[in-house]
Design an enzyme around this catalytic site. Structure first.
Site, PDB file in Angstrom:
ATOM      1  N   HIS A 116     -10.954   3.656   1.934  1.00  0.00           N
ATOM      2  CA  HIS A 116     -10.104   4.835   1.758  1.00  0.00           C
ATOM      3  C   HIS A 116     -10.794   6.038   2.385  1.00  0.00           C
ATOM      4  O   HIS A 116     -11.994   6.001   2.624  1.00  0.00           O
ATOM      5  CB  HIS A 116      -9.879   5.155   0.272  1.00  0.00           C
ATOM      6  CG  HIS A 116      -9.037   4.150  -0.440  1.00  0.00           C
ATOM      7  ND1 HIS A 116      -9.528   3.382  -1.466  1.00  0.00           N
ATOM      8  CD2 HIS A 116      -7.748   3.791  -0.289  1.00  0.00           C
ATOM      9  CE1 HIS A 116      -8.573   2.596  -1.920  1.00  0.00           C
ATOM     10  NE2 HIS A 116      -7.476   2.821  -1.227  1.00  0.00           N
TER      11      HIS A 116
ATOM     12  N   SER B 119       0.836  -1.198   0.000  1.00  0.00           N
ATOM     13  CA  SER B 119       0.000   0.000   0.000  1.00  0.00           C
ATOM     14  C   SER B 119       0.874   1.252   0.000  1.00  0.00           C
ATOM     15  O   SER B 119       2.023   1.230   0.460  1.00  0.00           O
ATOM     16  CB  SER B 119      -0.924   0.012   1.213  1.00  0.00           C
ATOM     17  OG  SER B 119      -0.184   0.253   2.395  1.00  0.00           O
ATOM     18  N   THR B 120       0.317   2.327  -0.515  1.00  0.00           N
ATOM     19  CA  THR B 120       1.011   3.615  -0.483  1.00  0.00           C
ATOM     20  C   THR B 120       1.332   3.995   0.957  1.00  0.00           C
ATOM     21  O   THR B 120       2.403   4.522   1.250  1.00  0.00           O
ATOM     22  CB  THR B 120       0.139   4.702  -1.140  1.00  0.00           C
ATOM     23  OG1 THR B 120      -0.099   4.325  -2.496  1.00  0.00           O
ATOM     24  CG2 THR B 120       0.807   6.054  -1.099  1.00  0.00           C
ATOM     25  N   GLY B 121       0.406   3.702   1.860  1.00  0.00           N
ATOM     26  CA  GLY B 121       0.623   4.015   3.264  1.00  0.00           C
ATOM     27  C   GLY B 121       1.859   3.340   3.829  1.00  0.00           C
ATOM     28  O   GLY B 121       2.631   3.958   4.567  1.00  0.00           O
TER      29      GLY B 121
ATOM     30  N   HIS C 120      -3.342  -5.829  -2.407  1.00  0.00           N
ATOM     31  CA  HIS C 120      -2.672  -5.417  -1.171  1.00  0.00           C
ATOM     32  C   HIS C 120      -2.906  -6.509  -0.126  1.00  0.00           C
ATOM     33  O   HIS C 120      -3.866  -7.269  -0.212  1.00  0.00           O
ATOM     34  CB  HIS C 120      -3.261  -4.109  -0.627  1.00  0.00           C
ATOM     35  CG  HIS C 120      -3.014  -2.912  -1.484  1.00  0.00           C
ATOM     36  ND1 HIS C 120      -1.796  -2.594  -2.025  1.00  0.00           N
ATOM     37  CD2 HIS C 120      -3.856  -1.929  -1.882  1.00  0.00           C
ATOM     38  CE1 HIS C 120      -1.897  -1.474  -2.707  1.00  0.00           C
ATOM     39  NE2 HIS C 120      -3.147  -1.050  -2.647  1.00  0.00           N
TER      40      HIS C 120
ATOM     41  N   TRP D 130      -6.102   0.389   9.173  1.00  0.00           N
ATOM     42  CA  TRP D 130      -7.078  -0.480   9.802  1.00  0.00           C
ATOM     43  C   TRP D 130      -7.645  -1.380   8.714  1.00  0.00           C
ATOM     44  O   TRP D 130      -8.338  -0.913   7.822  1.00  0.00           O
ATOM     45  CB  TRP D 130      -8.173   0.373  10.452  1.00  0.00           C
ATOM     46  CG  TRP D 130      -9.103  -0.397  11.308  1.00  0.00           C
ATOM     47  CD1 TRP D 130     -10.421  -0.696  11.024  1.00  0.00           C
ATOM     48  CD2 TRP D 130      -8.832  -0.965  12.586  1.00  0.00           C
ATOM     49  NE1 TRP D 130     -10.965  -1.411  12.055  1.00  0.00           N
ATOM     50  CE2 TRP D 130     -10.008  -1.593  13.031  1.00  0.00           C
ATOM     51  CE3 TRP D 130      -7.700  -1.016  13.399  1.00  0.00           C
ATOM     52  CZ2 TRP D 130     -10.096  -2.260  14.244  1.00  0.00           C
ATOM     53  CZ3 TRP D 130      -7.784  -1.667  14.611  1.00  0.00           C
ATOM     54  CH2 TRP D 130      -8.976  -2.280  15.028  1.00  0.00           C
TER      55      TRP D 130
END
Length: 188
Positions: free
Chosen positions: A142, A106-108, A154, A128
């Site tokens: 999102h 993920s980008t996060g 993901h 989460w």
């Protein structure tokens, strides 16, 4: 980041913007003629950094550059960040060695990885992997939509578990409840 902030000052936030956001249903028409509306929508982030996935996938380059030039043309307070492709590759290999098996991280998780290398303190919010919060209330996937990724794209539960381990060991702080302030102040 702490090198740019004096003690007690707010630390600039890094806000991930998905490559699909400018062209999504929220009405920015791919930033071809609704550029001011987009700039107005990101004003809430003040002097934050806007991360765009320009080099993480081919479809991200065009929208990412349009976001960069839109913010630049309007003299926005936000700065756009792009990750080095080598960094993206190396971070992906690192997390795979830790047990995260996904087509793409993920980008996060990419941003948390960068923050851990750049910042003295890291507090994360929004990681989460469940459809309900701690109180059983429905939450979207999102912050801007609830479109779920393709199965296997993901590995959010695996990412969450690794971040939870980092939280429990004191490497970062994971904020699970809503924040009182959108920009979290560093703890004293």
């Amino acid at each position: 980041m702490t090198s740019a902030a004096l003690p007690g000052q707010r630390v600039p936030a890094i806000v991930p913007v998905a490559h699909t956001l400018p062209q999504s249903q929220i009405g920015f028409q791919n930033l071809l003629w609704s550029r001011k509306a987009f700039v107005d929508s990101v004003k809430v982030y003040n002097h934050s950094y806007i991360y765009m996935p320009a080099f993480s996938m081919k479809t991200g380059t065009g929208p990412s550059l349009r976001v960069y030039y839109t913010l630049e043309d309007f003299g926005a307070q936000q700065a756009v960040l792009f990750a080095n492709p080598n960094f993206l590759r190396d971070i992906s290999k690192f997390w795979k060695s830790k047990g995260i098996h996904a087509k793409r991280l993920s980008t996060g998780l990419f941003l948390v990885s960068a923050a851990l290398g750049l910042c003295e303190e890291v507090t994360i919010y929004g990681f989460w992997p469940f459809s309900v919060d701690l109180h059983g209330k429905f939450i979207s996937h999102h912050y801007y939509d609830n479109v779920l990724p393709d199965s296997g794209f993901h590995a959010m539960p695996e990412e969450f578990l690794q971040l939870w381990f980092l939280h429990k060991s004191g490497v970062l702080r994971m904020q699970l409840e809503p924040c009182e302030d959108p920009l979290i102040r560093p703890s004293a």
